[in-house]
Design an enzyme around this catalytic site. Structure first.
Site, PDB file in Angstrom:
ATOM      1  N   GLY A  26       6.898 -42.343 -54.754  1.00 49.19           N
ATOM      2  CA  GLY A  26       7.463 -42.813 -56.011  1.00 49.19           C
ATOM      3  C   GLY A  26       6.363 -43.207 -56.981  1.00 49.19           C
ATOM      4  N   CYS A  27       6.693 -44.031 -57.955  1.00 50.25           N
ATOM      5  CA  CYS A  27       5.705 -44.503 -58.922  1.00 50.25           C
ATOM      6  C   CYS A  27       4.516 -45.111 -58.193  1.00 50.25           C
ATOM      7  CB  CYS A  27       6.344 -45.531 -59.847  1.00 50.25           C
ATOM      8  SG  CYS A  27       5.190 -46.288 -61.019  1.00 50.25           S
ATOM      9  N   PHE A  28       3.303 -44.709 -58.547  1.00 54.05           N
ATOM     10  CA  PHE A  28       2.138 -45.105 -57.745  1.00 54.05           C
ATOM     11  C   PHE A  28       1.652 -46.533 -57.966  1.00 54.05           C
ATOM     12  CE2 PHE A  28      -0.389 -42.103 -60.832  1.00 54.05           C
ATOM     13  CZ  PHE A  28      -0.147 -42.929 -61.902  1.00 54.05           C
TER      14      PHE A  28
END
Length: 222
Positions: A26-28
């Site tokens: 997902g979003c890092f």
């Protein structure tokens, strides 16, 4: 003691033998802070991987995925343990609603990592009662993300950055800093100030460097 930069302070830490893992979950921003809070992790950096196009950027990801690259001390934490952190902290079967940007991916660097992935994946599937759709493939490349994405949560606390500015005269130094990785985890709730104070006393750095980091931690206000 003359002012030291983080490169000088952490010199001994950077000489520790390490292995590297790559996770897309997902979003890092969140994964970087989560892994940064693990005491055996030496460095974290966010970027793009898994695709075929050259020079991906945040605005032009093409077929790449947001990932976090993790350098870790295998004497203190195993790749299998990091895999459990990976699979326990995101949903690996999420639809690709934004293309490949937020896919669950693993990129292994050797046969041992592939063996570990296969074994832990079976364990996790048995535990959750469904198949895991994480994309698994050999590591090919990793492109470092733009500076504003590195240690994202730490940068949301400008007062904290001001207090360690002497260590980081160039914010680019945050990328490969172990101390910055811990602080990025700490401000997101991974680990405590006391945990970090205890850990720093065990780092393979000079006593002056240890005292410098301890002083910064004890007096830091976010």
């Amino acid at each position: 003691m003359d002012p030291m930069t983080i490169v000088e302070v952490e010199r001994g830490v950077h000489e520790v033998p390490f292995e590297t893992a790559l996770f897309g979950m997902g979003c890092f921003w969140g994964p970087e802070s989560r892994f940064g809070g693990i005491s055996a992790v030496l460095r974290t950096r966010v970027g793009y991987a898994g695709g075929t196009s050259e020079n991906p950027t945040y605005r032009k990801l093409d077929d790449h995925t947001e990932t976090v690259e993790v350098d870790f001390d295998p004497r203190l934490v195993s790749y299998e343990e990091l895999l459990k952190v990976f699979w326990n902290n995101h949903y690996p079967n999420r639809d690709a609603y934004k293309g490949r940007q937020y896919l669950s991916i693993l990129r292994y660097r050797n046969e041992k990592q592939l063996h570990d992935i296969t074994r832990i994946k079976k364990e996790m599937e048995a535990s959750i009662g469904e198949g895991i759709e994480t994309e698994i493939a050999p590591f090919e490349s990793f492109t470092l993300a733009e500076p504003r994405h590195q240690k994202y949560y730490l940068k949301r606390y400008p007062k904290a950055l001001e207090q360690i500015e002497v260590l980081y005269p160039d914010l680019g130094m945050l990328v490969d800093s172990t101390f910055a990785a811990r602080l990025n985890g700490f401000v997101k709730g991974f680990g405590t100030r006391q945990d970090l104070l205890t850990e720093v006393k065990k780092w393979p750095i000079t006593s002056d460097a240890q005292q410098l980091l301890i002083d910064r931690l004890q007096n830091m206000k976010c």
